[in-house]
Scaffold this active site. Structure first.
Site, PDB file in Angstrom:
ATOM      1  N   ILE A   1       0.835  -1.199   0.000  1.00 24.21           N
ATOM      2  CA  ILE A   1       0.000   0.000   0.000  1.00 24.21           C
ATOM      3  C   ILE A   1       0.877   1.258   0.000  1.00 24.21           C
ATOM      4  O   ILE A   1       1.489   1.608   1.022  1.00 24.21           O
ATOM      5  CB  ILE A   1      -0.986  -0.003   1.200  1.00 24.21           C
ATOM      6  CG1 ILE A   1      -1.755  -1.334   1.240  1.00 24.21           C
ATOM      7  CG2 ILE A   1      -1.934   1.203   1.105  1.00 24.21           C
ATOM      8  CD1 ILE A   1      -2.469  -1.709  -0.059  1.00 24.21           C
TER       9      ILE A   1
ATOM     10  N   ARG B   1      -4.211   3.636 -14.259  1.00 25.95           N
ATOM     11  CA  ARG B   1      -3.336   3.088 -15.305  1.00 25.95           C
ATOM     12  C   ARG B   1      -2.976   4.154 -16.333  1.00 25.95           C
ATOM     13  O   ARG B   1      -1.869   4.155 -16.881  1.00 25.95           O
ATOM     14  CB  ARG B   1      -4.030   1.881 -15.958  1.00 25.95           C
ATOM     15  CG  ARG B   1      -4.082   0.690 -15.014  1.00 25.95           C
ATOM     16  CD  ARG B   1      -5.018  -0.416 -15.451  1.00 25.95           C
ATOM     17  NE  ARG B   1      -5.029  -1.491 -14.442  1.00 25.95           N
ATOM     18  CZ  ARG B   1      -5.900  -2.485 -14.421  1.00 25.95           C
ATOM     19  NH1 ARG B   1      -6.852  -2.556 -15.337  1.00 25.95           N
ATOM     20  NH2 ARG B   1      -5.835  -3.410 -13.474  1.00 25.95           N
TER      21      ARG B   1
ATOM     22  N   GLU C   1      -0.475  -1.864 -10.303  1.00 24.51           N
ATOM     23  CA  GLU C   1      -1.749  -1.472 -10.945  1.00 24.51           C
ATOM     24  C   GLU C   1      -2.097  -2.382 -12.128  1.00 24.51           C
ATOM     25  O   GLU C   1      -2.662  -1.954 -13.133  1.00 24.51           O
ATOM     26  CB  GLU C   1      -1.754   0.009 -11.314  1.00 24.51           C
ATOM     27  CG  GLU C   1      -1.730   0.861 -10.054  1.00 24.51           C
ATOM     28  CD  GLU C   1      -2.209   2.280 -10.236  1.00 24.51           C
ATOM     29  OE1 GLU C   1      -3.056   2.530 -11.104  1.00 24.51           O
ATOM     30  OE2 GLU C   1      -1.740   3.139  -9.465  1.00 24.51           O
TER      31      GLU C   1
END
Ligand code: COS
Length: 383
Positions: free
Chosen positions: A157, A243, A363
């Site tokens: 994270i 993205r 991602e």
């Protein structure tokens, strides 16, 4: 390249460029070495109004859309990839999830503080057993009166160690698969929330990436983000934008690696002349420029589509796939042009090479982007 840019985007680019040239690039090696971004850098970005660039002014943002966010991320990454990643975790996915899925009340409660940098955000999807298979998550949320109790752990994270607000995806009904996932806005001051160990990473060392743990973290009903069972869609539509901005990071990093390589090639003498005069070096420079032009074209066309409200799931997967893989080729050539010096920490390309690699992983790996692209082609039955 100006066909999608408004005057405000150009002004933003110029302002960020001046900041990067004067204050960020000169300390990028230190940030990498010390694994820490000086707080003053983040305060400066806050004071420059750079933390809520895409969001409408009514929520405290700059109203510059995804195009504006891409311009910002591109320029910041030219100075320091780690700093861009911290801003991305905050704006591109953390705050964006609230902007895309939040009620008007939630947006008014959270976005102004996030845009002003009074609070920092993060986005928590990945778990030890669920990375690419994001729907298979184990963190649970169970209803308890007028609240939900969250339990379990998330990993990788970004900003997780200092974020005030973390958008967290939880299984609320394991029997429903991806339709049994729900998103929550978690205030990290809530009892039961804790931060675990930071990852020791190959690159992007200035941004912290940590485990976070939930032990009966009580989240009020009003912090449910979107509807029960629709959290997976919230996660995916947020990643569509994340993205895209990752493509902007890759573009900025690739331009920087090329510029550094051109300077080196003009200065370095071999066989009695600058190596820039060697055809082998020229071919590498030309290949870098060609890929950068393609990256830039894909990126800003897709950002424009996003700002027009057009669907971008497939296009942002294409941007992420192409830009992350092209960046790896560009930084590899940059190291090659520098010869042995490219392998030394005295030269910036050594850091750029390490910072680049993870873009093909986070991602959504390149393989997941290909899956998203292929599925959309098959579903549509054509291009
Ligand atoms: N926007 C909105 N909804 C979306 C969506 C998107 N971009 N992508 C998928 N959905 C919806 C689907 O329409 C489907 O809805 P229904 O249940 O109504 O049919 C639902 O979400 C499930 O989609 P799908 O069947 O494609 O789910 P899969 O489990 O097959 O997973 C992948 C899809 C693999 C693409 C997804 O898990 C993924 O992106 N994984 C990578 C995760 C990732 O990027 N992790 C990095 C962490 S962030 S640093």
């Amino acid at each position: 390249m100006d066909f999608t840019f408004r005057d405000e985007h150009e002004m933003l680019r110029q302002t960020v460029k001046e900041f990067v040239d004067a204050e960020l690039r000169p300390i990028a090696a230190r940030i990498d070495r010390e694994h820490r971004i000086p707080r003053e850098i983040l305060f400066k970005l806050r004071d420059m109004g750079c933390l809520g660039i895409p969001f409408p002014e009514e929520y405290g943002g700059a109203g510059l859309g995804e195009t504006g966010l891409c311009v910002f991320m591109e320029e910041i990454t030219r100075g320091c990839f780690s700093t861009a990643v911290v801003c991305g975790g905050h704006t591109s996915i953390g705050a964006t999830a609230i902007y895309l899925a939040g009620s008007d009340e939630q947006k008014r409660r959270y976005l102004p503080d996030l845009c002003e940098g009074k609070k920092w955000a993060a986005y928590a999807l990945t778990e030890p057993q669920s990375g690419s298979d994001a729907g298979n998550m184990q963190v649970t949320a169970v209803r308890d009166g007028d609240a939900w109790l969250l339990n379990g752990s998330k990993i990788w994270i970004t900003n997780g160690d200092f974020a005030d607000v973390i958008v967290t995806f939880c299984a609320t009904d394991r029997s429903q698969g991806t339709r049994g996932i729900t998103a929550f806005i978690v205030d990290t001051a809530t009892p039961g929330f804790s931060v675990g160990k930071p990852e020791e990473k190959m690159g992007q060392c200035g941004s912290t990436t940590v485990e976070i743990h939930f032990a009966n973290v009580r989240v009020p009903e009003r912090n449910l983000l979107g509807k029960v069972g629709e959290g997976f869609k919230v996660a995916m539509m947020t990643l569509d934008r994340g993205r895209l901005t990752l493509g902007a990071n890759c573009l900025g990093a690739a331009k920087e690696a090329l510029d550094v390589s051109i300077r080196y090639a003009n200065e370095r003498i071999a066989f009695g002349k600058p190596i820039a005069e060697q055809p082998a070096i020229q071919q590498m420079l030309a290949d870098c420029a060609t890929e950068i032009f393609a990256m830039e074209s894909l990126l800003y066309r897709t950002a424009w589509m996003c700002d027009q409200g057009l669907p971008i799931s497939r296009e942002s997967a294409i941007v992420k796939l192409f830009c992350s893989e092209a960046l790896d080729r560009v930084v590899d050539r940059a190291v090659q042009i520098h010869g042995g010096y490219g392998y030394s920490k005295e030269y910036a390309v050594e850091r750029m090479y390490r910072d680049s690699r993870v873009n093909r992983l986070y991602e959504g790996t390149s393989e997941i982007q290909r899956l998203v692209i292929a599925r959309s082609l098959i579903k549509k039955g054509g291009y």
